[in-house]
Design a protein around this motif. Structure first.
Motif, PDB file in Angstrom:
ATOM      1  N   UNK A   6       0.883  -1.120  -0.070  1.00  0.00           N
ATOM      2  CA  UNK A   6       0.157   0.102   0.002  1.00  0.00           C
ATOM      3  C   UNK A   6       1.022   0.979  -0.115  1.00  0.00           C
ATOM      4  N   UNK A   7       0.253   2.472  -0.492  1.00  0.00           N
ATOM      5  CA  UNK A   7       0.977   3.579  -0.145  1.00  0.00           C
ATOM      6  C   UNK A   7       1.469   3.725   1.200  1.00  0.00           C
ATOM      7  N   UNK A   8       0.727   3.540   2.303  1.00  0.00           N
ATOM      8  CA  UNK A   8       1.242   3.930   3.506  1.00  0.00           C
ATOM      9  C   UNK A   8       2.357   2.892   3.796  1.00  0.00           C
ATOM     10  N   UNK A   9       2.268   1.620   3.579  1.00  0.00           N
ATOM     11  CA  UNK A   9       3.694   0.783   3.650  1.00  0.00           C
ATOM     12  C   UNK A   9       4.901   1.302   2.726  1.00  0.00           C
ATOM     13  N   UNK A  10       4.618   1.777   1.661  1.00  0.00           N
ATOM     14  CA  UNK A  10       5.712   2.214   0.758  1.00  0.00           C
ATOM     15  C   UNK A  10       6.340   3.650   1.692  1.00  0.00           C
ATOM     16  N   UNK A  15      11.761   4.451   6.236  1.00  0.00           N
ATOM     17  CA  UNK A  15      12.033   4.875   7.682  1.00  0.00           C
ATOM     18  C   UNK A  15      12.466   3.523   8.571  1.00  0.00           C
ATOM     19  N   UNK A  16      12.303   2.474   7.624  1.00  0.00           N
ATOM     20  CA  UNK A  16      12.808   1.126   8.374  1.00  0.00           C
ATOM     21  C   UNK A  16      14.445   1.046   8.330  1.00  0.00           C
ATOM     22  N   UNK A  28       7.487  10.541  14.263  1.00  0.00           N
ATOM     23  CA  UNK A  28       7.810  11.404  13.159  1.00  0.00           C
ATOM     24  C   UNK A  28       6.969  11.563  11.795  1.00  0.00           C
ATOM     25  N   UNK A  29       6.175  10.503  11.718  1.00  0.00           N
ATOM     26  CA  UNK A  29       4.904  10.325  10.531  1.00  0.00           C
ATOM     27  C   UNK A  29       3.573  10.668  11.398  1.00  0.00           C
ATOM     28  N   UNK A  30       3.624  11.224  12.448  1.00  0.00           N
ATOM     29  CA  UNK A  30       2.378  11.733  13.065  1.00  0.00           C
ATOM     30  C   UNK A  30       1.210  10.589  13.002  1.00  0.00           C
ATOM     31  N   UNK A  34       0.629   1.800  17.129  1.00  0.00           N
ATOM     32  CA  UNK A  34       0.121   0.573  16.501  1.00  0.00           C
ATOM     33  C   UNK A  34      -0.123   0.389  15.243  1.00  0.00           C
ATOM     34  N   UNK A  35      -0.334   1.770  14.385  1.00  0.00           N
ATOM     35  CA  UNK A  35      -0.405   1.770  13.126  1.00  0.00           C
ATOM     36  C   UNK A  35       0.750   1.384  12.324  1.00  0.00           C
ATOM     37  N   UNK A  36       1.986   1.941  12.941  1.00  0.00           N
ATOM     38  CA  UNK A  36       3.343   1.847  12.458  1.00  0.00           C
ATOM     39  C   UNK A  36       3.658   0.280  12.379  1.00  0.00           C
ATOM     40  N   UNK A  37       3.282  -0.243  13.474  1.00  0.00           N
ATOM     41  CA  UNK A  37       3.484  -1.682  14.005  1.00  0.00           C
ATOM     42  C   UNK A  37       2.649  -2.642  12.900  1.00  0.00           C
ATOM     43  N   UNK A  38       1.444  -2.409  12.842  1.00  0.00           N
ATOM     44  CA  UNK A  38       0.967  -3.077  11.888  1.00  0.00           C
ATOM     45  C   UNK A  38       0.990  -3.119  10.477  1.00  0.00           C
TER      46      UNK A  38
END
Length: 67
Positions: A6-10, A15-16, A28-30, A34-38
């Motif tokens: 997804x665009x979010x994953x890209x 950042x990884x 950093x990404x506001x 949990x959102x970042x982890x998932x």
């Protein structure tokens, strides 16, 4: 696989490569931790990685990240 990201994953992928922890990336990404982890775990699954380091290596192999 990688084409299903997804665009979010890209957006998360570069950042990884940093030294930042998931909570720091979230800040950093506001976004929430949990959102970042998932998103990260979903990304790992889609590119066949089981860890953050492996995900970065795999993303570079797939041409999703520069060396």
């Amino acid at each position: 696989g990688a084409s299903a990201l997804t665009a979010a994953e890209l957006r998360l992928l570069p950042m990884l490569c940093t030294h930042l922890s998931y909570p720091e990336i979230a800040e950093e990404m506001f976004l929430s931790r949990n959102t970042i982890k998932s998103q990260a775990y979903s990304l790992y699954r889609k590119i066949g990685a089981s860890s953050r380091g492996q995900a970065v290596t795999r993303a570079r192999q797939l041409g999703l990240l520069e060396e």
